[in-house]
Design a protein around this motif. Structure first.
Motif, PDB file in Angstrom:
ATOM      1  N   SER A 179      20.334  19.681 -62.686  1.00 33.29           N
ATOM      2  CA  SER A 179      19.573  18.816 -61.622  1.00 33.29           C
ATOM      3  C   SER A 179      18.701  19.595 -60.631  1.00 33.29           C
ATOM      4  O   SER A 179      19.352  20.376 -59.960  1.00 33.29           O
ATOM      5  CB  SER A 179      20.188  17.877 -60.533  1.00 33.29           C
ATOM      6  OG  SER A 179      19.792  17.402 -59.735  1.00 33.29           O
ATOM      7  N   THR A 181      16.840  18.671 -58.243  1.00 34.39           N
ATOM      8  CA  THR A 181      17.156  18.569 -56.823  1.00 34.39           C
ATOM      9  C   THR A 181      18.238  18.933 -56.226  1.00 34.39           C
ATOM     10  O   THR A 181      18.259  19.639 -54.977  1.00 34.39           O
ATOM     11  CB  THR A 181      17.004  16.909 -56.610  1.00 34.39           C
ATOM     12  OG1 THR A 181      17.956  16.243 -57.600  1.00 34.39           O
ATOM     13  CG2 THR A 181      15.602  16.529 -57.055  1.00 34.39           C
ATOM     14  N   ASP A 182      19.572  19.054 -57.103  1.00 34.15           N
ATOM     15  CA  ASP A 182      20.485  19.484 -56.348  1.00 34.15           C
ATOM     16  C   ASP A 182      20.309  20.982 -56.253  1.00 34.15           C
ATOM     17  O   ASP A 182      20.983  21.686 -55.267  1.00 34.15           O
ATOM     18  CB  ASP A 182      21.739  19.399 -57.568  1.00 34.15           C
ATOM     19  CG  ASP A 182      22.475  18.001 -57.720  1.00 34.15           C
ATOM     20  OD1 ASP A 182      21.899  17.156 -56.544  1.00 34.15           O
ATOM     21  OD2 ASP A 182      23.153  17.523 -58.462  1.00 34.15           O
ATOM     22  N   LYS A 183      19.547  21.744 -57.118  1.00 31.19           N
ATOM     23  CA  LYS A 183      19.495  23.012 -56.993  1.00 31.19           C
ATOM     24  C   LYS A 183      18.592  23.328 -55.910  1.00 31.19           C
ATOM     25  O   LYS A 183      18.998  24.354 -54.921  1.00 31.19           O
ATOM     26  CB  LYS A 183      18.761  23.847 -58.226  1.00 31.19           C
ATOM     27  CG  LYS A 183      18.725  25.355 -58.106  1.00 31.19           C
ATOM     28  CD  LYS A 183      19.966  26.048 -57.901  1.00 31.19           C
ATOM     29  CE  LYS A 183      19.970  27.448 -58.191  1.00 31.19           C
ATOM     30  NZ  LYS A 183      18.972  28.337 -57.112  1.00 31.19           N
ATOM     31  N   GLU A 185      18.674  21.606 -52.977  1.00 33.46           N
ATOM     32  CA  GLU A 185      19.269  21.320 -51.890  1.00 33.46           C
ATOM     33  C   GLU A 185      20.609  22.368 -51.696  1.00 33.46           C
ATOM     34  O   GLU A 185      21.431  22.229 -50.729  1.00 33.46           O
ATOM     35  CB  GLU A 185      19.708  19.967 -52.005  1.00 33.46           C
ATOM     36  CG  GLU A 185      18.719  19.046 -51.697  1.00 33.46           C
ATOM     37  CD  GLU A 185      18.868  17.575 -52.105  1.00 33.46           C
ATOM     38  OE1 GLU A 185      20.022  17.286 -52.695  1.00 33.46           O
ATOM     39  OE2 GLU A 185      18.002  16.445 -51.963  1.00 33.46           O
ATOM     40  N   THR A 187      23.337  22.533 -53.798  1.00 36.78           N
ATOM     41  CA  THR A 187      24.470  21.629 -54.126  1.00 36.78           C
ATOM     42  C   THR A 187      24.873  21.975 -55.810  1.00 36.78           C
ATOM     43  O   THR A 187      25.689  21.251 -56.184  1.00 36.78           O
ATOM     44  CB  THR A 187      24.431  20.237 -53.817  1.00 36.78           C
ATOM     45  OG1 THR A 187      23.437  19.602 -54.462  1.00 36.78           O
ATOM     46  CG2 THR A 187      24.394  20.105 -52.067  1.00 36.78           C
ATOM     47  N   SER A 188      24.191  22.830 -56.509  1.00 39.10           N
ATOM     48  CA  SER A 188      24.430  22.767 -57.766  1.00 39.10           C
ATOM     49  C   SER A 188      26.027  23.429 -58.016  1.00 39.10           C
ATOM     50  O   SER A 188      26.431  24.253 -57.210  1.00 39.10           O
ATOM     51  CB  SER A 188      23.516  23.671 -58.529  1.00 39.10           C
ATOM     52  OG  SER A 188      22.099  23.062 -58.454  1.00 39.10           O
ATOM     53  N   THR A 189      26.745  22.875 -59.189  1.00 44.99           N
ATOM     54  CA  THR A 189      28.071  23.440 -59.334  1.00 44.99           C
ATOM     55  C   THR A 189      28.233  23.933 -60.668  1.00 44.99           C
ATOM     56  O   THR A 189      29.049  24.733 -60.999  1.00 44.99           O
ATOM     57  CB  THR A 189      28.860  22.572 -59.150  1.00 44.99           C
ATOM     58  OG1 THR A 189      28.606  21.231 -60.031  1.00 44.99           O
ATOM     59  CG2 THR A 189      29.009  22.090 -57.663  1.00 44.99           C
TER      60      THR A 189
END
Length: 278
Positions: A179, A181-183, A185, A187-189
């Motif tokens: 994602s 958008t996660d990156k 923000e 919040t990527s895991t």
């Protein structure tokens, strides 16, 4: 009957363009031995036929034979014996040729990445734009991601995996994030590390194809901890021009920890594929 002419080690050295030290060593290992050794002073003397062994040794060296491999060859042998030795040497040299090619490709790719980074940095190219991503084959490994960039890029588990599947890589490290958008923000895991293999992947190797797509891209200059700023540029550029971005993103590390430990010199290309255009 005419007495056979003998040549001193100095004469052999001059005639055959070979050092006396090399001739003494060849005598020591039994490749070219003198025909006469003077009992009084230990001087070495060679007949004409022995002199003609020197060009043979030089030619075997040119072909890549080691000195210990020459011992039975220089004396002359059967066709079969020589043929089998040549077959073994051809196989050995073919492997060396591939290894040299792999090294050449790795150095060439890295050099081109540095050139690309220098061009981008000097031009201060940081504007988003759309381009076509060429198709290429990659090895990959999925992994946890915790924003410790150095460990993700200089990746010990990745190197160990490549060794386990008997392959080597060339070119830049690419990380794929599920994602964008996660990156953006933070919040990527999870991430997928990808690099191009230098030889065909053996059965069971994780391999994938990346490319053949249009994507919005931007170069990010400097520390990777600020890379979210470049994602926002892509988001704004795509929104303003009516492009719909796909879910994932890719970070292509042009210059990173492999080349320099100064984060301000890092150059990273952020790639977000597009699904629809205006």
């Amino acid at each position: 009957m005419q007495k056979e002419k003998l040549y001193s080690i100095g004469e052999v050295s001059r005639i055959c363009n070979i050092s006396k030290k090399a001739l003494r060593f060849y005598d020591q290992i039994g490749i070219i031995t003198p025909d006469v050794i003077c009992k009084e002073n230990g001087y070495r003397y060679y007949n004409r036929e022995t002199l003609l062994t020197v060009p043979i040794v030089k030619y075997y060296k040119q072909m890549g034979f080691k000195l210990e491999e020459m011992q039975d060859l220089v004396e002359g042998n059967t066709y079969y014996f020589v043929k089998q030795n040549f077959i073994s040497k051809i196989d050995e040299l073919r492997i060396q040729e591939q290894e040299i090619h792999n090294s050449y490709m790795a150095v060439k790719d890295w050099y081109e990445l540095i050139q690309e980074a220098q061009l981008v940095s000097r031009s201060n190219v940081q504007e988003a734009g759309i381009k076509y991503i060429n198709t290429a084959d990659y090895c990959y490994m999925d992994q946890d991601f915790s924003y410790r960039y150095m460990e993700s890029i200089i990746n010990i588990d990745w190197v160990n995996y490549l060794e386990s599947v008997n392959n080597e890589i060339a070119g830049e490290v690419i990380l794929r994030f599920p994602s964008w958008t996660d990156k953006m923000e933070g919040t990527s895991t999870r991430a997928r590390i990808m690099q191009r293999p230098v030889r065909p992947c053996m059965a069971g190797t994780n391999k994938t194809v990346f490319g053949g797509i249009m994507a919005v891209t931007v170069y990010h200059l400097g520390a990777l901890e600020r890379i979210g700023e470049s994602y926002k540029k892509i988001r704004d550029w795509a929104r303003d021009r009516g492009y719909k971005c796909g879910p994932e993103s890719y970070e292509r590390y042009v210059v990173d920890y492999w080349t320099t430990r100064n984060p301000e010199e890092f150059v990273t290309e952020v790639i977000v594929p597009v699904m629809d255009g205006p």
